[in-house]
Design an enzyme around this catalytic site. Sequence first.
Site, PDB file in Angstrom:
ATOM      1  N   VAL A  53      -2.702   2.584  -0.248  1.00 27.36           N
ATOM      2  CA  VAL A  53      -3.021   3.133  -1.575  1.00 27.36           C
ATOM      3  C   VAL A  53      -3.009   2.059  -2.666  1.00 27.36           C
ATOM      4  O   VAL A  53      -3.257   2.365  -3.827  1.00 27.36           O
ATOM      5  CB  VAL A  53      -2.061   4.276  -1.959  1.00 27.36           C
ATOM      6  CG1 VAL A  53      -2.219   5.442  -1.009  1.00 27.36           C
ATOM      7  CG2 VAL A  53      -0.615   3.804  -2.021  1.00 27.36           C
ATOM      8  N   GLY A  54      -2.706   0.804  -2.299  1.00 27.95           N
ATOM      9  CA  GLY A  54      -2.703  -0.264  -3.295  1.00 27.95           C
ATOM     10  C   GLY A  54      -1.334  -0.621  -3.818  1.00 27.95           C
ATOM     11  O   GLY A  54      -1.199  -1.171  -4.921  1.00 27.95           O
ATOM     12  N   LYS A  55      -0.313  -0.352  -3.020  1.00 20.96           N
ATOM     13  CA  LYS A  55       1.071  -0.534  -3.481  1.00 20.96           C
ATOM     14  C   LYS A  55       1.404  -1.987  -3.798  1.00 20.96           C
ATOM     15  O   LYS A  55       2.078  -2.272  -4.788  1.00 20.96           O
ATOM     16  CB  LYS A  55       2.013   0.019  -2.410  1.00 20.96           C
ATOM     17  CG  LYS A  55       3.467   0.089  -2.791  1.00 20.96           C
ATOM     18  CD  LYS A  55       4.250   0.935  -1.815  1.00 20.96           C
ATOM     19  CE  LYS A  55       4.300   0.357  -0.413  1.00 20.96           C
ATOM     20  NZ  LYS A  55       3.202   0.752   0.477  1.00 20.96           N
ATOM     21  N   LYS A  63      11.053  -7.222  -0.712  1.00 22.85           N
ATOM     22  CA  LYS A  63      10.476  -6.365   0.327  1.00 22.85           C
ATOM     23  C   LYS A  63      11.563  -6.172   1.378  1.00 22.85           C
ATOM     24  O   LYS A  63      11.872  -7.091   2.140  1.00 22.85           O
ATOM     25  CB  LYS A  63       9.251  -7.041   0.946  1.00 22.85           C
ATOM     26  CG  LYS A  63       8.533  -6.208   1.996  1.00 22.85           C
ATOM     27  CD  LYS A  63       7.574  -5.226   1.368  1.00 22.85           C
ATOM     28  CE  LYS A  63       6.737  -4.533   2.449  1.00 22.85           C
ATOM     29  NZ  LYS A  63       5.759  -3.618   1.865  1.00 22.85           N
ATOM     30  N   GLU A 122       9.543  -3.279  -3.243  1.00 23.30           N
ATOM     31  CA  GLU A 122       8.346  -2.656  -2.680  1.00 23.30           C
ATOM     32  C   GLU A 122       8.662  -2.047  -1.327  1.00 23.30           C
ATOM     33  O   GLU A 122       9.155  -2.723  -0.419  1.00 23.30           O
ATOM     34  CB  GLU A 122       7.203  -3.658  -2.516  1.00 23.30           C
ATOM     35  CG  GLU A 122       5.929  -2.957  -2.047  1.00 23.30           C
ATOM     36  CD  GLU A 122       4.835  -3.895  -1.569  1.00 23.30           C
ATOM     37  OE1 GLU A 122       3.855  -3.379  -0.994  1.00 23.30           O
ATOM     38  OE2 GLU A 122       4.959  -5.110  -1.744  1.00 23.30           O
ATOM     39  N   GLY A 125      -3.563   3.121  -7.617  1.00 24.01           N
ATOM     40  CA  GLY A 125      -3.552   1.784  -7.031  1.00 24.01           C
ATOM     41  C   GLY A 125      -4.898   1.111  -6.897  1.00 24.01           C
ATOM     42  O   GLY A 125      -4.962  -0.116  -6.796  1.00 24.01           O
ATOM     43  N   GLY A 146     -10.322  -4.127  -6.218  1.00 23.48           N
ATOM     44  CA  GLY A 146     -10.626  -5.551  -6.152  1.00 23.48           C
ATOM     45  C   GLY A 146      -9.721  -6.428  -6.980  1.00 23.48           C
ATOM     46  O   GLY A 146      -9.905  -7.651  -7.012  1.00 23.48           O
TER      47      GLY A 146
END
Length: 228
Positions: A15-17, A38, A111, A172, A204
Amino acid sequence: MTGRIVVVTGTGTGVGKTIATAALTVRELGNGSVVVVKPVQTGMGPGWGETADVSVIHTLTGCDVLELTTLDDPLAPDTAARLRGVSIPPIAEYADRIRALAEGHDCVLVEGAGGLLVRLDTDGGTLLDLAADLAAEVVVVVSAGLGTLNHTELTVQALRGRGVEPAGLVVGSWPVEPGLAETCNLEDLPVVAGLPVIAVVPAGAGALDPATFRDRAPSWFSAPAPLG
């Protein structure tokens, strides 16, 4: 000094996290020292061709980053660990390390991996458990297209069920030419979730050069749709 802890989760994989986390990092860097963590990165074994999420964030933002556990296969962390017969830390250990980082930074951005209920350890601990343990702020990254209203509401309900009130939503990846579904979803997301859309990241954005990314990222938080 104890800094803020912000957990970035998604309504699912893809989803673009990571790019949303990078955009949040740029915004937070304007307020003080930031580190991005992370807890678990999967898919880093030979032959998979994956790039670590923290490496992407560091390249785009220049921020300090830290990866706590690395696993070979591109699977849910508990599955990847069991497949290779390796031990990984429990949620409580991740929480302790993140708290220690917060003592030396104004903000720690965490994240997650996949969605909110993906298991990060082999004891069944999830990112939701980690966020609740840390009493962290939580930002939910969502997709723009069909299905996002259901996925978003389910994620938000799971957070609230644990007494965690999310800070807001981030779209996202907003398409260059949004269709009817995307346009309507942008209006409906705050209604179904009861939360503001705090940023809309253009599709993008991760391919921008770092200087351009850092220059443009703040505008994604200040307008209802990306300025490009």
